[in-house]
Motif scaffolding. Structure first.
Motif, mmCIF file in Angstrom:
data_model
loop_
_atom_site.group_PDB
_atom_site.id
_atom_site.type_symbol
_atom_site.label_atom_id
_atom_site.label_comp_id
_atom_site.label_asym_id
_atom_site.label_seq_id
_atom_site.Cartn_x
_atom_site.Cartn_y
_atom_site.Cartn_z
ATOM 1 N N THR A 157 124.620 -10.012 0.621
ATOM 2 C CA THR A 157 124.227 -9.916 -0.793
ATOM 3 C C THR A 157 123.246 -8.769 -1.022
ATOM 4 O OG1 THR A 157 124.513 -12.308 -1.067
ATOM 5 C CG2 THR A 157 123.188 -11.172 -2.718
ATOM 6 N N LEU A 280 115.876 -17.267 -3.227
ATOM 7 C CA LEU A 280 116.516 -18.368 -3.961
ATOM 8 C C LEU A 280 115.668 -18.796 -5.155
ATOM 9 C CD1 LEU A 280 117.579 -20.661 -0.962
ATOM 10 C CD2 LEU A 280 118.965 -18.954 -2.147
ATOM 11 N N SER A 285 112.489 -18.330 -14.038
ATOM 12 C CA SER A 285 113.640 -19.134 -14.453
ATOM 13 C C SER A 285 113.235 -20.138 -15.526
ATOM 14 C CB SER A 285 114.212 -19.883 -13.244
ATOM 15 O OG SER A 285 115.115 -20.883 -13.637
ATOM 16 N N MET A 351 123.591 -26.352 -6.593
ATOM 17 C CA MET A 351 123.952 -25.962 -5.238
ATOM 18 C C MET A 351 124.863 -27.018 -4.642
ATOM 19 S SD MET A 351 122.278 -28.255 -3.095
ATOM 20 C CE MET A 351 121.957 -27.348 -1.598
ATOM 21 N N GLN A 361 124.042 -21.554 -2.626
ATOM 22 C CA GLN A 361 123.351 -21.492 -3.908
ATOM 23 C C GLN A 361 123.022 -20.053 -4.256
ATOM 24 O OE1 GLN A 361 119.627 -23.727 -3.935
ATOM 25 N NE2 GLN A 361 119.534 -23.692 -1.704
ATOM 26 N N ASN A 362 122.639 -19.843 -5.496
ATOM 27 C CA ASN A 362 122.451 -18.493 -6.009
ATOM 28 C C ASN A 362 121.243 -17.806 -5.372
ATOM 29 O OD1 ASN A 362 123.201 -16.372 -7.845
ATOM 30 N ND2 ASN A 362 121.380 -16.875 -9.038
ATOM 31 N N THR A 363 121.413 -16.512 -5.078
ATOM 32 C CA THR A 363 120.319 -15.679 -4.593
ATOM 33 C C THR A 363 119.941 -14.676 -5.682
ATOM 34 O OG1 THR A 363 121.065 -15.864 -2.299
ATOM 35 C CG2 THR A 363 119.593 -14.036 -2.823
ATOM 36 N N TYR A 364 118.633 -14.543 -5.935
ATOM 37 C CA TYR A 364 118.149 -13.639 -6.973
ATOM 38 C C TYR A 364 117.519 -12.401 -6.327
ATOM 39 C CZ TYR A 364 118.448 -17.884 -9.798
ATOM 40 O OH TYR A 364 118.885 -19.032 -10.409
ATOM 41 N N SER A 375 112.181 -11.407 -11.642
ATOM 42 C CA SER A 375 113.614 -11.285 -11.376
ATOM 43 C C SER A 375 114.096 -9.931 -11.894
ATOM 44 C CB SER A 375 114.385 -12.387 -12.102
ATOM 45 O OG SER A 375 113.959 -13.659 -11.652
#
Length: 378
Positions: A157, A280, A285, A351, A361-364, A375
């Protein structure tokens, strides 16, 4: 009138007795005990503190709502692994054989996780947190789960962003001298090389090193466009970032995935300004569970919430949900099935676990801007 007063008094006494009995009954319910194996001393002590605080804040949130399993509270039993595999194994033995904990959370460092998983194999539900070595879950066991992305997943990623957005022609690495560090350097050298970024060199350091000047001076002499820093704990990472700038290096600094936190920013000072990482945890957020956890955390502790703490919180959150679903904190087959059985909405977003217990799960992408972790918007 006397009869009516007597009836009212008797009714009130009965209600009070019933209420007291209910309270006593609730207090008689044993807590669900989560063993937390953390680096509370040694080089990773600050990270262990953040992790413990994250777990405590989430446990408090759940307990404030009545706990789990119809009123059982969550109790954390903490053990110091000192950041070493030997102490991690010793802590797991005490937790399982002496202290009779229900489930375990640990594996903040890959070296500890790789040994810890063998001690807990098929004995107890174990959630590994920030460790990234792929073998933790590839060679895991039926009760083992890991929250963080593997180093391979992170590199795939993160390298795409480095290739597409940073405009680099060359990079050099400073990397911790263990299995995780060597694998990370190998992954990035391959992936960055595929997009034309040349690796000029790599200097390894040891877990207890405090002076990196010689290694960094060597890297600076190579004149790379960027220096990639693979740091697994806050105190060492901050020293490396400061010393990079003290050598006079003025190029781009890239922080390894999963290691950015407010204390690192504070200790690194201007050296970390503008530096990218992957995580993560996105502090900005609007996830309502994350906001509730952050508020609880700030009401309980002086430190700022951080990635490492959010993983501890997610571990407690997931275990509480799966135990509630299974109906028993020792029904390990049912708990494992619950964790793998469906996606989970957590403070870090939605997740799910794959068949090996690896979280997906999403990685920022995050960056330090004006001393704050933010972010990066696409």
């Amino acid at each position: 009138m006397l009869t009516r007063r007597f009836i009212l008094a008797a009714t009130g006494a009965a209600l009070m007795a019933g209420s007291l009995a209910a309270g006593v009954h609730a207090q008689d319910k044993p807590p669900v005990r989560i063993g937390a194996i953390l680096p509370l001393s040694g080089a990773g002590a600050f990270d262990g503190q953040l992790a413990a605080e994250g777990m405590e804040a989430m446990a408090a949130l759940i307990n404030d709502k009545g706990g789990i399993l119809g009123g059982r509270k969550i109790e954390l039993v903490k053990y110091d692994d000192k950041g070493t595999p030997e102490e991690g194994v010793s802590a797991a033995k005490r937790a399982i054989e002496q202290d009779n904990v229900d489930v375990l959370v640990g594996g903040w460092f890959s070296a500890v996780a790789l040994s810890l998983k063998e001690e807990t194999r098929d004995k107890i539900i174990t959630v590994m947190t920030s460790s990234q070595h792929p073998k933790v879950t590839e060679e895991g066991h039926k009760y083992l789960f890991r929250l963080n992305a593997t180093s391979t997943m992170n590199s795939q990623t993160y390298s795409k962003f480095i290739c597409d957005k940073m405009g680099l022609k060359s990079v050099a690495f400073i990397t911790i001298n263990d299995d995780y560090g060597r694998l990370e350097a190998q992954n990035y050298e391959k992936l960055l090389g595929e997009c034309g970024i040349k690796t000029l060199g790599n200097e390894y350091y040891n877990r207890n090193d405090t002076d990196f000047t010689t290694a960094l001076t060597k890297l600076r002499a190579l004149k790379p466009d960027a220096i990639y820093v693979s740091a697994i704990n806050t105190s060492q990472g901050a020293t490396i970032y400061r010393q990079i700038r003290q050598t006079g290096y003025k190029g781009t600094i890239i922080a390894s995935a999963g290691n950015m936190n407010p204390k690192l920013v504070e200790l690194s000072g201007p050296a970390l300004e503008g530096v990218y990482s992957a995580s993560l945890y996105a502090p900005d957020s609007d996830n309502p569970t994350l906001k509730a956890w952050v508020a609880k955390y700030k009401s309980m502790f002086k430190n700022e919430p951080a990635f490492i703490g959010s993983l501890g919180a997610q571990a407690v959150e997931l275990l509480a949900g799966a135990i509630d679903e299974a109906g028993d904190p020792r029904a390990y087959d049912k708990i494992a099935a619950a964790l793998k059985g469906h996606p989970w909405d957590t403070l870090l977003g939605t997740m799910k676990f794959d068949e090996k217990g690896q979280a997906l799960q999403n990685t920022y992408l995050v960056q330090v801007v004006d001393g704050k972790i933010t972010s990066v918007k696409n």
